[in-house]
Design an enzyme around this catalytic site. Structure first.
Site, PDB file in Angstrom:
ATOM      1  N   ASP A   9      -4.954 -60.001  -0.705  1.00 20.80           N
ATOM      2  CA  ASP A   9      -5.721 -59.690   0.492  1.00 20.80           C
ATOM      3  C   ASP A   9      -5.032 -60.378   1.675  1.00 20.80           C
ATOM      4  OD1 ASP A   9      -8.041 -59.064   2.184  1.00 20.80           O
ATOM      5  OD2 ASP A   9      -8.496 -61.203   1.991  1.00 20.80           O
ATOM      6  N   ILE A  10      -5.370 -59.970   2.904  1.00 17.41           N
ATOM      7  CA  ILE A  10      -4.761 -60.593   4.086  1.00 17.41           C
ATOM      8  C   ILE A  10      -5.671 -61.651   4.699  1.00 17.41           C
ATOM      9  CG2 ILE A  10      -3.963 -60.218   6.440  1.00 17.41           C
ATOM     10  CD1 ILE A  10      -2.812 -57.577   5.619  1.00 17.41           C
ATOM     11  N   LYS A 184     -10.564 -51.264  -3.035  1.00 16.52           N
ATOM     12  CA  LYS A 184      -9.182 -51.686  -3.246  1.00 16.52           C
ATOM     13  C   LYS A 184      -8.764 -51.433  -4.702  1.00 16.52           C
ATOM     14  CE  LYS A 184      -9.161 -55.409   0.222  1.00 16.52           C
ATOM     15  NZ  LYS A 184      -8.888 -56.847   0.440  1.00 16.52           N
ATOM     16  N   ASP A 207     -10.797 -63.109  -0.812  1.00 14.97           N
ATOM     17  CA  ASP A 207     -11.814 -64.045  -0.331  1.00 14.97           C
ATOM     18  C   ASP A 207     -13.073 -63.349   0.170  1.00 14.97           C
ATOM     19  OD1 ASP A 207     -11.762 -64.500   3.108  1.00 14.97           O
ATOM     20  OD2 ASP A 207     -10.441 -63.077   2.116  1.00 14.97           O
ATOM     21  N   ASN A 210     -15.130 -57.229   0.121  1.00 18.05           N
ATOM     22  CA  ASN A 210     -14.408 -56.027  -0.297  1.00 18.05           C
ATOM     23  C   ASN A 210     -13.356 -56.323  -1.361  1.00 18.05           C
ATOM     24  OD1 ASN A 210     -12.710 -57.413   1.465  1.00 18.05           O
ATOM     25  ND2 ASN A 210     -11.878 -55.563   2.390  1.00 18.05           N
TER      26      ASN A 210
END
Length: 257
Positions: A9-10, A184, A207, A210
């Site tokens: 994740d970003i 995702k 984190d 989603n």
């Protein structure tokens, strides 16, 4: 288990609240690649939001828009746009409730309102350019995700559409609007199937809300130390905070660096 691929994740995972990549994260991704393990970005963000970050990290494969748009080494593998009928139904209901919408296409994005304060405030937190204004953009372009700008106590106003779409809150003033059942994890499955890699051979870091399906799908699901508390039950392991070596320590824990 010999893990072959890692999905990151970003926001809150690869980058901190200031949208900066910690130095130890850069080092960790570099070492991961040197060890022959594929790093992939898995994000709710659109492709045009992640290019600078991906270039810095040297990553050219990504699951974007919460699984609705998937690219592997520059080649598009999977697309799942929202239906025009669903978009029209949401536009009608949002207009009735006086809520602003943003349409996310393949190459750019537009809002249906000009300078709406909820749009400005939420998008500013992403540290990207504000959307343009074009309420008709969705009619001639495939839309993979939308932002619905409302507060949490107003979510019930959209219950009648939940069979046609999925809503995930990412900001106090904004929610992601996805195709029904989209996540995702669905995008990751499409990539893994193409590569011939099993889910057991994958690792995922996240984190946010989603990231639930992604962490549950992966052979090793790792939640950041700063993760939303509702994500923790879906994780196999909880690493340290993004600013305290979370990625590096997690990869060390699973033996990948």
């Amino acid at each position: 288990m010999a893990y072959k691929i890692v999905f990151f994740d970003i926001d809150g995972t690869l980058v901190n609240e200031e949208k900066e990549i910690p130095k130890d994260t850069l080092k960790a991704v570099s070492e991961l690649k040197q060890n022959g393990v594929e790093p992939v970005i898995a994000t709710g963000r659109a492709p045009y939001f992640i290019k600078p970050l991906a270039e810095v990290l040297g990553i050219d494969s990504y699951v974007c828009l919460n699984g609705a748009y998937v690219v592997y080494k520059g080649k598009t593998l999977h697309k799942r746009p929202l239906s025009k009928e669903t978009i029209q139904a949401l536009i009608t209901l949002a207009a009735r409730n006086r809520h602003a919408l943003v349409f996310e296409g393949e190459h750019t994005y537009f809002a249906d309102s000009e300078n709406h304060p909820f749009v400005t405030e939420s998008v500013d937190t992403l540290k990207v350019d504000q959307p343009g204004y074009d309420p008709e953009f969705w009619k001639n372009n495939e839309i993979y995700q939308m932002f619905l700008h409302c507060e949490s106590h107003e979510e019930a106003l959209y219950e009648e559409l939940l069979s046609q779409l999925r809503l995930i809150r990412w900001h106090p003033l904004a929610m992601d609007v996805l195709p029904p059942g989209s996540s995702k994890a669905k995008g990751i499955e499409a990539m893994l199937n193409m590569l011939g890699i099993s889910t057991e051979e994958s690792v995922a870091f996240g984190d946010g809300l989603n990231d639930k399906e992604m962490l549950e799908l992966a052979g090793m699901g790792i939640a950041m130390g700063n993760a939303h508390e509702e994500l923790l039950p879906y994780a196999d392991y909880v690493t340290s905070h993004v600013d305290e070596g979370g990625i590096y320590n997690g990869l060390v824990k699973v033996g990948l660096i």
